[in-house]
Write an enzyme that holds these catalytic residues in place. Sequence first.
Site, PDB file in Angstrom:
ATOM      1  N   ASP A  67       0.802  -1.115  -0.129  1.00  0.00           N
ATOM      2  CA  ASP A  67      -0.011  -0.100  -0.096  1.00  0.00           C
ATOM      3  C   ASP A  67       0.995   1.325   0.042  1.00  0.00           C
ATOM      4  O   ASP A  67       2.048   1.272   0.125  1.00  0.00           O
ATOM      5  CB  ASP A  67      -1.020   0.011   1.089  1.00  0.00           C
ATOM      6  CG  ASP A  67      -0.237  -0.402   2.431  1.00  0.00           C
ATOM      7  OD1 ASP A  67       0.972  -0.343   2.445  1.00  0.00           O
ATOM      8  OD2 ASP A  67      -1.013  -0.701   3.293  1.00  0.00           O
ATOM      9  N   ASP A 136      -7.577  -2.319  14.228  1.00  0.00           N
ATOM     10  CA  ASP A 136      -8.851  -2.627  13.713  1.00  0.00           C
ATOM     11  C   ASP A 136      -8.796  -3.923  12.860  1.00  0.00           C
ATOM     12  O   ASP A 136      -9.923  -4.103  12.338  1.00  0.00           O
ATOM     13  CB  ASP A 136      -9.469  -1.328  12.913  1.00  0.00           C
ATOM     14  CG  ASP A 136      -8.484  -0.955  11.728  1.00  0.00           C
ATOM     15  OD1 ASP A 136      -7.778  -1.674  11.443  1.00  0.00           O
ATOM     16  OD2 ASP A 136      -8.956   0.164  10.969  1.00  0.00           O
ATOM     17  N   HIS A 138      -7.015  -4.568  10.330  1.00  0.00           N
ATOM     18  CA  HIS A 138      -6.760  -4.679   8.842  1.00  0.00           C
ATOM     19  C   HIS A 138      -5.853  -5.308   8.518  1.00  0.00           C
ATOM     20  O   HIS A 138      -4.536  -5.284   9.222  1.00  0.00           O
ATOM     21  CB  HIS A 138      -6.880  -3.111   8.246  1.00  0.00           C
ATOM     22  CG  HIS A 138      -5.710  -2.414   8.747  1.00  0.00           C
ATOM     23  ND1 HIS A 138      -5.856  -0.846   8.723  1.00  0.00           N
ATOM     24  CD2 HIS A 138      -4.567  -2.482   9.158  1.00  0.00           C
ATOM     25  CE1 HIS A 138      -4.629  -0.572   9.073  1.00  0.00           C
ATOM     26  NE2 HIS A 138      -3.837  -1.362   9.321  1.00  0.00           N
ATOM     27  N   GLU A 143      -9.715  -1.566   5.410  1.00  0.00           N
ATOM     28  CA  GLU A 143     -10.436  -1.469   6.575  1.00  0.00           C
ATOM     29  C   GLU A 143     -11.680  -2.300   6.971  1.00  0.00           C
ATOM     30  O   GLU A 143     -12.007  -2.871   6.008  1.00  0.00           O
ATOM     31  CB  GLU A 143     -10.680   0.069   6.711  1.00  0.00           C
ATOM     32  CG  GLU A 143      -9.603   1.044   6.419  1.00  0.00           C
ATOM     33  CD  GLU A 143      -8.368   0.939   7.660  1.00  0.00           C
ATOM     34  OE1 GLU A 143      -8.253   0.016   8.354  1.00  0.00           O
ATOM     35  OE2 GLU A 143      -7.783   2.439   7.770  1.00  0.00           O
TER      36      GLU A 143
HETATM   37  P1  PGA Z   1       2.076  -1.098  12.733  1.00  0.00           P
HETATM   38  O1  PGA Z   1       1.205  -1.068  11.535  1.00  0.00           O
HETATM   39  O2  PGA Z   1       3.103  -2.312  12.462  1.00  0.00           O
HETATM   40  O3  PGA Z   1       2.948   0.203  12.541  1.00  0.00           O
HETATM   41  O4  PGA Z   1       1.542  -1.334  14.087  1.00  0.00           O
HETATM   42  C1  PGA Z   1       0.551  -2.339  11.383  1.00  0.00           C
HETATM   43  C2  PGA Z   1      -0.556  -2.127  10.273  1.00  0.00           C
HETATM   44  O5  PGA Z   1      -1.120  -1.170  10.307  1.00  0.00           O
HETATM   45  O6  PGA Z   1      -0.602  -2.878   9.436  1.00  0.00           O
END
Ligand code: PGA
Length: 260
Positions: A67, A136, A138, A143
């Site tokens: 992404d 959340d 994802h 999302e």
């Molecule tokens: P993070 O993000 O490793 O910074 O916790 C994980 C994500 O949102 O996929």
Amino acid sequence: MEVIVQRDYAQMSKVAAQIVAELLNTKPNAVLGMATGSTPLGLYQELVRLHEKEQLDFSRVTTFNLDEYVGLPGNHPQSYHYFMHEHFFRHVNIPAHNINIPSGTTSNYPAFCEWYEKRITECGGIDLQILGIGTDGHIGFNEPTSSLSSRTRLKTLSKQTIDDNARFFERREDVPVYAITMGVGTILEARQLILVASGKTKAKAIAQAVEGPVTSMVTASALQLHRDAVVIVDEEAAARLTMRDYYEFIYAAKPAAPRS
Ligand code: PGA
């Protein structure tokens, strides 16, 4: 799904890197799916160490990132282009033309998304996709309520993701609202998935993804539909798993399991 619980972040990162290294040793021209965020940093550091100290070769590897934020140019310090270059690509020997990251600045997003999907197919599909998980639930920026068969597209970030990612920006208002992300369907087509998670803020999402129902409310739960998905967590992220003894029993019985 295989669940591997490790004592801490460093060990989690090592085990994940070992799986990537094993793939590259058997398939030097593998196609890797890359993830950003703070969680995979240790995994990238370990891969860099293996490259520098143990000649792990990336010269035939192709990569596709999951992404990118919409509106951030590649040289913006919070763009995922910048992140990947800083933390991984500049330290290993992947040819620049083999690196693919969604564009956050294209003038035609639908056309770009279609091209990205086509490019993955042309390269033979992704052999191993690295994933983090949002609080959340994802994967990528898929999302809650993202279709489990979604493809690469533009997504609006959830309030929770914007709050979580605000720590990387000067002000909350600076966090982009849109991102371009591989879809859940795109991710599920990778031949192997490894998801890494660390810390107590991830414990609920991990329990839901691994032991909850398959639901678009927790897109990481789609890993349950995949034939070769490995979830690697540290103690804190494992805290709400109810079948932990079983996962540890299976891992301990595995002859080739990397340990230290
Ligand atoms: P993070 O993000 O490793 O910074 O916790 C994980 C994500 O949102 O996929």
